[in-house]
Scaffold this motif. Structure first.
Motif, PDB file in Angstrom:
ATOM      1  N   ILE A   1      14.911  20.862  18.188  1.00 33.72           N
ATOM      2  CA  ILE A   1      15.445  21.007  19.413  1.00 33.72           C
ATOM      3  C   ILE A   1      16.941  20.316  19.296  1.00 33.72           C
ATOM      4  O   ILE A   1      17.947  21.048  19.640  1.00 33.72           O
ATOM      5  N   GLY A   2      17.284  19.206  18.907  1.00 36.80           N
ATOM      6  CA  GLY A   2      18.496  18.305  18.777  1.00 36.80           C
ATOM      7  C   GLY A   2      19.415  19.293  17.917  1.00 36.80           C
ATOM      8  O   GLY A   2      20.728  19.639  18.392  1.00 36.80           O
ATOM      9  N   PRO A   3      19.032  19.601  16.764  1.00 35.55           N
ATOM     10  CA  PRO A   3      20.129  20.086  15.988  1.00 35.55           C
ATOM     11  C   PRO A   3      20.417  21.515  16.274  1.00 35.55           C
ATOM     12  O   PRO A   3      21.460  22.028  16.294  1.00 35.55           O
ATOM     13  N   ALA A   4      19.606  22.176  16.847  1.00 34.95           N
ATOM     14  CA  ALA A   4      19.773  23.660  17.723  1.00 34.95           C
ATOM     15  C   ALA A   4      20.863  23.401  18.820  1.00 34.95           C
ATOM     16  O   ALA A   4      21.778  23.996  18.704  1.00 34.95           O
ATOM     17  N   TYR A   5      20.784  22.473  19.613  1.00 36.22           N
ATOM     18  CA  TYR A   5      21.694  22.247  20.559  1.00 36.22           C
ATOM     19  C   TYR A   5      22.917  21.628  20.040  1.00 36.22           C
ATOM     20  O   TYR A   5      24.264  21.862  20.457  1.00 36.22           O
ATOM     21  N   MET A   6      23.026  21.084  19.224  1.00 34.66           N
ATOM     22  CA  MET A   6      24.187  20.487  18.333  1.00 34.66           C
ATOM     23  C   MET A   6      24.788  21.948  17.819  1.00 34.66           C
ATOM     24  O   MET A   6      26.079  21.624  17.922  1.00 34.66           O
ATOM     25  N   ASP A   7      24.359  22.656  17.160  1.00 38.02           N
ATOM     26  CA  ASP A   7      25.010  23.940  16.615  1.00 38.02           C
ATOM     27  C   ASP A   7      25.613  24.910  17.871  1.00 38.02           C
ATOM     28  O   ASP A   7      26.506  25.404  17.773  1.00 38.02           O
ATOM     29  N   LYS A   8      24.733  24.612  18.946  1.00 36.87           N
ATOM     30  CA  LYS A   8      25.451  25.247  20.226  1.00 36.87           C
ATOM     31  C   LYS A   8      26.793  24.565  20.733  1.00 36.87           C
ATOM     32  O   LYS A   8      27.604  25.603  20.754  1.00 36.87           O
ATOM     33  N   THR A   9      26.695  23.529  20.732  1.00 37.52           N
ATOM     34  CA  THR A   9      27.786  22.874  21.322  1.00 37.52           C
ATOM     35  C   THR A   9      28.959  22.782  20.162  1.00 37.52           C
ATOM     36  O   THR A   9      30.265  22.644  20.322  1.00 37.52           O
ATOM     37  N   GLY A  10      28.654  22.857  18.970  1.00 38.79           N
ATOM     38  CA  GLY A  10      29.417  22.935  17.881  1.00 38.79           C
ATOM     39  C   GLY A  10      29.849  24.367  17.412  1.00 38.79           C
ATOM     40  O   GLY A  10      30.673  24.610  16.424  1.00 38.79           O
ATOM     41  N   ARG A  11      29.282  25.382  18.275  1.00 38.62           N
ATOM     42  CA  ARG A  11      29.873  26.789  18.117  1.00 38.62           C
ATOM     43  C   ARG A  11      29.327  27.333  16.888  1.00 38.62           C
ATOM     44  O   ARG A  11      30.185  28.291  16.229  1.00 38.62           O
ATOM     45  N   ASN A  12      28.357  26.853  16.343  1.00 39.60           N
ATOM     46  CA  ASN A  12      27.633  27.527  14.901  1.00 39.60           C
ATOM     47  C   ASN A  12      26.587  28.388  15.184  1.00 39.60           C
ATOM     48  O   ASN A  12      26.069  28.961  14.287  1.00 39.60           O
ATOM     49  N   GLY A  13      25.663  28.106  16.354  1.00 41.55           N
ATOM     50  CA  GLY A  13      24.526  28.671  16.414  1.00 41.55           C
ATOM     51  C   GLY A  13      24.227  30.036  16.396  1.00 41.55           C
ATOM     52  O   GLY A  13      25.110  30.870  16.679  1.00 41.55           O
ATOM     53  N   LEU A  14      23.052  30.527  16.200  1.00 48.39           N
ATOM     54  CA  LEU A  14      22.869  32.123  16.303  1.00 48.39           C
ATOM     55  C   LEU A  14      21.918  32.075  17.697  1.00 48.39           C
ATOM     56  O   LEU A  14      20.980  31.239  17.858  1.00 48.39           O
ATOM     57  N   ARG A  15      22.345  33.375  18.047  1.00 46.72           N
ATOM     58  CA  ARG A  15      21.586  33.710  19.556  1.00 46.72           C
ATOM     59  C   ARG A  15      20.772  34.877  19.447  1.00 46.72           C
ATOM     60  O   ARG A  15      20.786  35.628  18.435  1.00 46.72           O
ATOM     61  N   VAL A  16      19.892  34.857  20.229  1.00 49.99           N
ATOM     62  CA  VAL A  16      18.895  36.085  20.529  1.00 49.99           C
ATOM     63  C   VAL A  16      19.853  37.488  20.209  1.00 49.99           C
ATOM     64  O   VAL A  16      19.231  38.462  19.468  1.00 49.99           O
ATOM     65  N   GLY A  17      20.831  37.725  20.866  1.00 52.19           N
ATOM     66  CA  GLY A  17      21.441  38.998  20.830  1.00 52.19           C
ATOM     67  C   GLY A  17      21.958  38.963  19.285  1.00 52.19           C
ATOM     68  O   GLY A  17      22.292  40.294  19.252  1.00 52.19           O
ATOM     69  N   ASP A  18      22.272  38.074  18.679  1.00 52.35           N
ATOM     70  CA  ASP A  18      22.625  38.402  17.277  1.00 52.35           C
ATOM     71  C   ASP A  18      21.669  39.237  16.527  1.00 52.35           C
ATOM     72  O   ASP A  18      22.042  39.825  15.481  1.00 52.35           O
ATOM     73  N   LEU A  19      20.407  39.223  16.876  1.00 49.01           N
ATOM     74  CA  LEU A  19      19.301  39.818  16.318  1.00 49.01           C
ATOM     75  C   LEU A  19      19.494  41.420  16.198  1.00 49.01           C
ATOM     76  O   LEU A  19      19.155  42.019  15.364  1.00 49.01           O
ATOM     77  N   LEU A  20      20.483  42.016  17.294  1.00 46.98           N
ATOM     78  CA  LEU A  20      20.741  43.277  17.231  1.00 46.98           C
ATOM     79  C   LEU A  20      21.741  43.706  16.291  1.00 46.98           C
ATOM     80  O   LEU A  20      22.034  44.886  16.236  1.00 46.98           O
ATOM     81  N   ASP A  21      22.523  42.818  15.695  1.00 49.14           N
ATOM     82  CA  ASP A  21      23.511  42.921  14.824  1.00 49.14           C
ATOM     83  C   ASP A  21      23.144  43.169  13.361  1.00 49.14           C
ATOM     84  O   ASP A  21      22.308  42.467  13.004  1.00 49.14           O
TER      85      ASP A  21
END
Length: 420
Positions: free
Chosen positions: A132-152
């Motif tokens: 959880i923590g590392p995923a939120y860190m990537d979110k605030t660090g603008r590095n994370g992958l999102r569900v919508g990216d699965l469509l790319d």
């Protein structure tokens, strides 16, 4: 119209059952924050079901369920939960929707979580090691992958790029564990996730609100674990308070009507961190035994203590709570004597406030005693029939906190909720 249900303590307040109870009154149940560290326990056809990612309205055929952008989503956990609810005849492809903006938990997030916690030794915060923590860190660090990216079509390339970054961090931790099996499960689950209803969550929810649909926003963890207002640094990585409803679903504050806060009739906490009313004696052990206080997600024994009204009043204030729902009142049935915390002694001085930093002070709870009702309340269905001593206990909490208890849960069953 949006109502919210959220926890007022350190999580584990029994929110899942409460959401399940109110769900028939709503068209949509929407999770607005947290991840698979949440464990919402329901009893369906007499069987215990623990949901970690899917909203607690899943078992209501006419209710839509949305996983909002404020959630961090583990595809492996989600697939397993979908298998579970399908075993009860529920088709997740029919009533489950997932926001494009929801961030994904990768296998390397779980590895980073474990490596970081191991390095902290005695200073560990009690992470569930779910990433959880590392995923939120990537979110605030603008590095994370999102569900919508699965469509790319470039998703796998983006995944490899982020995985390499995480691997460099893991090398610094000297983390040697093989996570190849985690990755295999992850990509199998990604294919399953692509088969579900992936939507623009903010448009989805606001469109339904504009059509007069009723939305129940479901929180995870509790207010005292909020990243800003909880017992920092022993907190979760998201906003568990009412503000998280707006951030985690994309709705405006004026759309929120009722804020229903859930509290146990006593207090529990899992993992490390301050807990002023914790009982280290036979009474605390009895609370744990009678309340079956073991984590729904981790199985860890919960720390137990008397209800902390200073913290409860604080949580009601920062959330704008309009109704308090008390759970596990029946756990107190066998106690001759009860206590509640009405203030703190902080470094020798009286205080009625939750301090900025609890761990830097010696906090002694100021306790008020009550006679227990010492009888079985679990079969009671009307508030008028509740034990007199229980009603006195509830009325004191009402007057102290300034928000009335509207419902009392006196057992795990769906029908064991009494309207006050």
């Amino acid at each position: 119209m949006v109502d919210a249900i959220l926890g007022l303590q350190w999580g584990d307040e029994g929110k899942g059952k409460i959401v399940d109870f109110f769900a028939p009154q709503y068209d949509i149940i929407a999770r607005f924050q947290g991840g698979p560290n949440a464990g919402h326990t329901l009893y369906v056809d007499g069987k215990k079901v623990v949901l970690h990612q899917i909203p607690s309205g899943a078992f209501h055929a006419n209710t839509l369920n949305l996983i909002g952008n404020g959630v961090v989503l583990d595809p492996v956990t989600l697939r397993k939960e979908c298998d579970t609810i399908e075993g009860f005849g529920v088709d997740p492809r029919k009533n489950l929707f997932i926001s494009h903006r929801t961030h994904l938990i990768l296998p390397t997030h779980r590895a980073l979580d474990k490596a970081s916690e191991l390095q902290k030794g005695n200073d560990k915060i009690g992470s569930t090691l779910k990433g959880i923590g590392p995923a939120y860190m990537d979110k605030t660090g603008r590095n994370g992958l999102r569900v919508g990216d699965l469509l790319d079509k470039s998703f796998t390339t983006s995944y490899i790029k982020l995985r390499l970054k995480h691997q460099r961090l893991l090398d610094n931790f000297n983390f040697q564990e093989d996570i190849s099996q985690w990755e295999e499960e992850f990509f199998e689950s990604i294919e399953f996730l692509r088969s579900l209803n992936l939507v623009n969550g903010e448009y989805f929810i606001n469109d339904h609100i504009s059509k007069g649909k009723k939305v129940l926003a479901e929180g995870a963890q509790g207010s005292m674990l909020d990243i800003d207002f909880g017992t920092f640094p022993f907190v979760t990585s998201s906003n568990t308070t009412t503000s998280g409803v707006c951030n985690g679903l994309g709705i405006a504050p004026q759309k929120i009507r009722e804020v229903m806060g859930v509290t146990k009739a006593y207090c529990t906490r899992v993992g490390s961190g301050p807990f002023p009313t914790e009982l280290h004696d036979a009474t605390g052990e009895e609370l744990r035994k009678l309340g079956n206080e073991f984590g729904a997600t981790t199985g860890r024994p919960r720390r137990c203590g008397w209800i902390d009204l200073v913290a409860l009043k604080y949580a009601c204030m920062i959330n704008g709570v309009t109704k308090v729902i008390m759970t596990k009142a029946d756990v107190l049935d066998k106690f001759d004597h009860l206590e509640v915390c009405t203030g703190y002694e902080i470094d020798g001085k009286d205080s009625d406030f939750v301090p900025f930093q609890m761990i830097r002070h010696k906090i002694v709870p100021r306790l008020k005693g009550f006679d227990g009702w010492n009888c079985d309340s679990s079969n009671t269905r009307e508030y008028a029939d509740m034990p007199l001593k229980m009603k006195e206990y509830v009325q004191f909490i009402n007057s102290f906190v300034g928000v009335d208890v509207s419902h009392i849960s006196n057992g795990p069953g769906r029908n064991q909720i009494v309207t006050v």
